[in-house]
Motif scaffolding. Structure first.
Motif, PDB file in Angstrom:
ATOM      1  N   SER A  57       0.836  -1.193   0.000  1.00  0.00           N
ATOM      2  CA  SER A  57       0.000   0.000   0.000  1.00  0.00           C
ATOM      3  C   SER A  57       0.875   1.248   0.000  1.00  0.00           C
ATOM      4  CB  SER A  57      -0.882  -0.003   1.249  1.00  0.00           C
ATOM      5  OG  SER A  57      -1.530   1.231   1.399  1.00  0.00           O
ATOM      6  N   GLN A  59       0.002   3.630   1.812  1.00  0.00           N
ATOM      7  CA  GLN A  59      -0.257   4.147   3.152  1.00  0.00           C
ATOM      8  C   GLN A  59       0.957   3.958   4.053  1.00  0.00           C
ATOM      9  OE1 GLN A  59      -3.232   2.076   5.397  1.00  0.00           O
ATOM     10  NE2 GLN A  59      -3.084   3.446   7.125  1.00  0.00           N
ATOM     11  N   PHE A  61       2.837   2.972   7.201  1.00  0.00           N
ATOM     12  CA  PHE A  61       2.557   1.938   8.180  1.00  0.00           C
ATOM     13  C   PHE A  61       3.884   1.515   8.802  1.00  0.00           C
ATOM     14  CE2 PHE A  61       1.707  -2.371   9.672  1.00  0.00           C
ATOM     15  CZ  PHE A  61       0.467  -2.231  10.274  1.00  0.00           C
ATOM     16  N   PHE A  73      -3.084  -3.051  16.730  1.00  0.00           N
ATOM     17  CA  PHE A  73      -3.469  -3.061  15.318  1.00  0.00           C
ATOM     18  C   PHE A  73      -4.468  -4.182  15.047  1.00  0.00           C
ATOM     19  CE2 PHE A  73      -2.829  -4.633  10.951  1.00  0.00           C
ATOM     20  CZ  PHE A  73      -3.325  -3.529  10.268  1.00  0.00           C
ATOM     21  N   TYR A 120      -0.493  -9.110   7.638  1.00  0.00           N
ATOM     22  CA  TYR A 120      -0.275  -7.663   7.551  1.00  0.00           C
ATOM     23  C   TYR A 120       1.079  -7.348   8.172  1.00  0.00           C
ATOM     24  CZ  TYR A 120      -5.260  -7.138   6.560  1.00  0.00           C
ATOM     25  OH  TYR A 120      -6.506  -7.209   5.996  1.00  0.00           O
ATOM     26  N   GLY A 122       4.577  -4.367   8.305  1.00  0.00           N
ATOM     27  CA  GLY A 122       5.203  -3.108   7.941  1.00  0.00           C
ATOM     28  C   GLY A 122       6.397  -3.417   7.051  1.00  0.00           C
ATOM     29  N   LYS A 126       5.681   1.107   4.858  1.00  0.00           N
ATOM     30  CA  LYS A 126       4.421   0.932   4.117  1.00  0.00           C
ATOM     31  C   LYS A 126       3.737  -0.354   4.575  1.00  0.00           C
ATOM     32  CE  LYS A 126       5.365   4.449   1.479  1.00  0.00           C
ATOM     33  NZ  LYS A 126       4.791   5.717   1.796  1.00  0.00           N
ATOM     34  N   LEU A 127       2.429  -0.437   4.361  1.00  0.00           N
ATOM     35  CA  LEU A 127       1.670  -1.634   4.704  1.00  0.00           C
ATOM     36  C   LEU A 127       1.763  -2.638   3.571  1.00  0.00           C
ATOM     37  CD1 LEU A 127      -0.301  -3.190   6.512  1.00  0.00           C
ATOM     38  CD2 LEU A 127      -2.164  -1.959   5.395  1.00  0.00           C
TER      39      LEU A 127
END
Length: 155
Positions: A57, A59, A61, A73, A120, A122, A126-127
């Motif tokens: 992503s 995003q 993270f 999380f 999931y 890091g 980023k994720l």
């Protein structure tokens, strides 16, 4: 007519309202698994019953540095996923000093239900997710191989 083939589940968008982009090539150590259409971010077993994918992503993270951060999380992720998928189970997982979150849930597409396992992590701020899916009733060897890969090896 419904399809029993596994689905590509972009739960970055599903769970967090994000649009994902592909990361560098996912390394899949299972014998017989091949990239789908030459895309080394999406893999399938020889029977086509299981599918693995990786997304990165845009995003921000940060890496989860402790079990406490991973649990925080995981709690937020559980709430978000439960809004759109069924039977959500989430747990933190240790990845050599960093932490990730492993989610398992049922995803419905039309009349079909798929079992999804998703990690999931890091990754350089980023994720990144590694996702595996198979039809709910699928019992082939690929299912356990895929789940074990996501649970213990993907990082």
């Amino acid at each position: 007519m419904s399809s029993r083939r596994p689905v590509f589940v972009s739960t970055l968008a599903l769970a967090l309202g994000l649009l994902g982009t592909c990361a560098s090539a996912l390394i899949v150590p299972m014998t017989g698994w091949v990239p789908v259409g030459g895309n080394t971010n999406v893999w399938t077993d020889t029977s086509g019953a299981c599918l693995l994918s990786e997304e990165l992503s845009a995003q921000a993270f940060p890496a989860l540095a402790s079990q406490k951060e991973a649990l925080a999380f995981a709690s937020k992720l559980h709430i978000q996923l439960s809004k759109s998928v069924d039977t959500v189970v989430i747990q933190p997982v240790d990845r050599a000093g960093d932490w990730g979150v492993l989610a398992a849930y049922n995803y419905k597409k039309g009349a079909d239900t798929f079992k999804v396992s998703q990690l999931y992590l890091g990754d350089a701020g980023k994720l990144r997710t590694v996702t595996g899916s198979s039809a709910n009733a699928e019992k082939g060897n690929c299912v356990n191989e895929m789940r074990e890969f996501i649970r213990y090896l993907a990082d």
